[in-house]
Design a protein around this motif. Structure first.
Motif, mmCIF file in Angstrom:
data_model
loop_
_atom_site.group_PDB
_atom_site.id
_atom_site.type_symbol
_atom_site.label_atom_id
_atom_site.label_comp_id
_atom_site.label_asym_id
_atom_site.label_seq_id
_atom_site.Cartn_x
_atom_site.Cartn_y
_atom_site.Cartn_z
ATOM 1 N N THR A 4 -0.445 56.906 -34.410
ATOM 2 C CA THR A 4 -0.045 56.153 -35.591
ATOM 3 C C THR A 4 0.199 54.701 -35.183
ATOM 4 O O THR A 4 0.844 54.426 -34.171
ATOM 5 N N TYR A 5 -0.326 53.770 -36.000
ATOM 6 C CA TYR A 5 -0.231 52.346 -35.673
ATOM 7 C C TYR A 5 0.498 51.601 -36.789
ATOM 8 O O TYR A 5 0.329 51.917 -37.973
ATOM 9 N N GLY A 6 1.266 50.600 -36.404
ATOM 10 C CA GLY A 6 1.850 49.698 -37.382
ATOM 11 C C GLY A 6 0.795 48.780 -37.948
ATOM 12 O O GLY A 6 -0.310 48.637 -37.385
ATOM 13 N N ASP A 7 1.117 48.099 -39.054
ATOM 14 C CA ASP A 7 0.118 47.274 -39.746
ATOM 15 C C ASP A 7 -0.542 46.240 -38.851
ATOM 16 O O ASP A 7 -1.737 45.950 -38.996
ATOM 17 N N THR A 8 0.222 45.652 -37.944
ATOM 18 C CA THR A 8 -0.328 44.568 -37.116
ATOM 19 C C THR A 8 -0.710 45.028 -35.706
ATOM 20 O O THR A 8 -1.134 44.207 -34.897
ATOM 21 N N ASP A 9 -0.589 46.300 -35.435
ATOM 22 C CA ASP A 9 -0.923 46.809 -34.099
ATOM 23 C C ASP A 9 -2.435 46.853 -33.905
ATOM 24 O O ASP A 9 -3.166 47.288 -34.793
ATOM 25 N N PRO A 10 -2.938 46.435 -32.735
ATOM 26 C CA PRO A 10 -4.362 46.613 -32.452
ATOM 27 C C PRO A 10 -4.670 48.093 -32.235
ATOM 28 O O PRO A 10 -3.843 48.847 -31.728
ATOM 29 N N THR A 11 -5.860 48.514 -32.648
ATOM 30 C CA THR A 11 -6.279 49.914 -32.522
ATOM 31 C C THR A 11 -7.579 49.983 -31.728
ATOM 32 O O THR A 11 -8.226 48.954 -31.505
ATOM 33 N N PRO A 12 -7.996 51.175 -31.309
ATOM 34 C CA PRO A 12 -9.267 51.306 -30.584
ATOM 35 C C PRO A 12 -10.483 51.405 -31.501
ATOM 36 O O PRO A 12 -11.601 51.643 -31.036
ATOM 37 N N VAL A 13 -10.274 51.194 -32.801
ATOM 38 C CA VAL A 13 -11.364 51.308 -33.768
ATOM 39 C C VAL A 13 -11.885 49.918 -34.116
ATOM 40 O O VAL A 13 -11.094 48.995 -34.365
ATOM 41 N N PHE A 14 -13.204 49.777 -34.140
ATOM 42 C CA PHE A 14 -13.828 48.497 -34.473
ATOM 43 C C PHE A 14 -14.552 48.601 -35.808
ATOM 44 O O PHE A 14 -15.397 49.484 -36.000
ATOM 45 N N HIS A 15 -14.202 47.702 -36.710
ATOM 46 C CA HIS A 15 -14.870 47.581 -38.006
ATOM 47 C C HIS A 15 -16.180 46.826 -37.788
ATOM 48 O O HIS A 15 -16.187 45.725 -37.230
ATOM 49 N N HIS A 16 -17.273 47.431 -38.225
ATOM 50 C CA HIS A 16 -18.556 46.731 -38.138
ATOM 51 C C HIS A 16 -18.656 45.735 -39.278
ATOM 52 O O HIS A 16 -18.569 46.102 -40.444
#
Length: 266
Positions: free
Chosen positions: A180-192
């Motif tokens: 679970t990530y906070g709104d401003t946390d970086p994630t390992p998912v990349f939006h194309h």
């Protein structure tokens, strides 16, 4: 190297007919169509020799010429934006070294996304195609997951290797993460980000290939390159405080307008 930006736009969208002519209202109440906002985004890009709208529909042509865009008419038989860009480039004489496909549903694309994309392709002589990817923060990831939860086809995600060559693109959210990530946390998912830069040889070859099973299943045109063993370079871009989203469904209109209001974009 000469650079053309082509903005493919068709009226007969399966998911959202007439989408290019949908009005979007900016921060101060100024209303412009989706295609005009996309054209203005393209015109803000530095280092470009020419910008055209590529369409097969007279309603879009008339609207685009009305706000000052150059229009190239293309065939109704183009299966996707890449084929439309290839045809537009051919109509214009085929003389540009790099053709950028800035799709007509991405009016919030910052100019530096495209500038960084072109620079990335220029610096990678072995790549025929490049496309931007943007690391999702928690808020963006939750938006993607929420679309899938409710059966909407929203944004596309990308996974790529250490050399930044694409491994896959999907309308599912990949890779899977249980965190679970906070709104401003970086994630390992990349939006194309739905923009492409092609070297002219790769672009001209594309319409000659048959549509493959992955392109058909996902409905993602870039997979045709991968299914024909052509490398796609993923260029990571920075948001710099800007929010980004594409207009995929009618429900995205208020989302984009809220983003423009929050960023003070007119």
């Amino acid at each position: 190297m000469s650079v053309l930006i082509a903005i493919p736009a068709r009226y007969a969208s399966t998911r959202y007919p007439g989408k290019p002519l949908v009005p979007l209202t900016g921060a101060s109440g100024n209303s412009q169509t989706l295609i005009e906002r996309s054209w203005r985004a393209a015109m803000a890009v530095q280092g470009v020799d020419r910008v055209v709208v590529a369409t097969d529909d007279d309603r879009i042509r008339e609207a685009a010429e009305g706000f000052g865009a150059e229009v190239v008419m293309t065939s109704e038989n183009c299966a996707n934006g890449t084929e439309r860009c290839a045809e537009a480039h051919e109509v214009l004489g085929g003389g540009f070294d790099i053709v950028v496909n800035l799709q007509g549903d991405a009016p919030l694309t910052p100019h530096w996304f495209v500038e960084d994309l072109v620079a990335g392709l220029k610096s990678a002589p072995n790549a025929g195609v490049a496309t931007p990817v943007l690391r999702c923060d928690g808020e963006a990831l939750n938006s993607l997951l929420n679309d899938r939860k409710h059966g909407r086809v929203g944004g596309t995600t990308a996974v790529f290797a250490r050399d930044n060559s694409a491994m896959y693109f999907s309308k599912e959210v990949v890779p899977f993460t249980a965190q679970t990530y906070g709104d401003t946390d970086p994630t390992p998912v990349f939006h194309h980000v739905g923009v492409y830069a092609y070297r002219k040889d790769a672009l001209s070859a594309y319409p000659t290939w048959e549509t493959g099973p992955l392109e058909t299943l996902e409905g993602l045109e870039q997979l045709r390159f991968m299914e024909n063993n052509h490398k796609i370079l993923c260029v990571e871009v920075e948001a710099r405080g800007r929010q980004f989203w594409e207009l995929n469904n009618p429900s995205d209109v208020p989302k984009l307008e809220a983003m423009m209001a929050a960023m003070g974009l007119d």
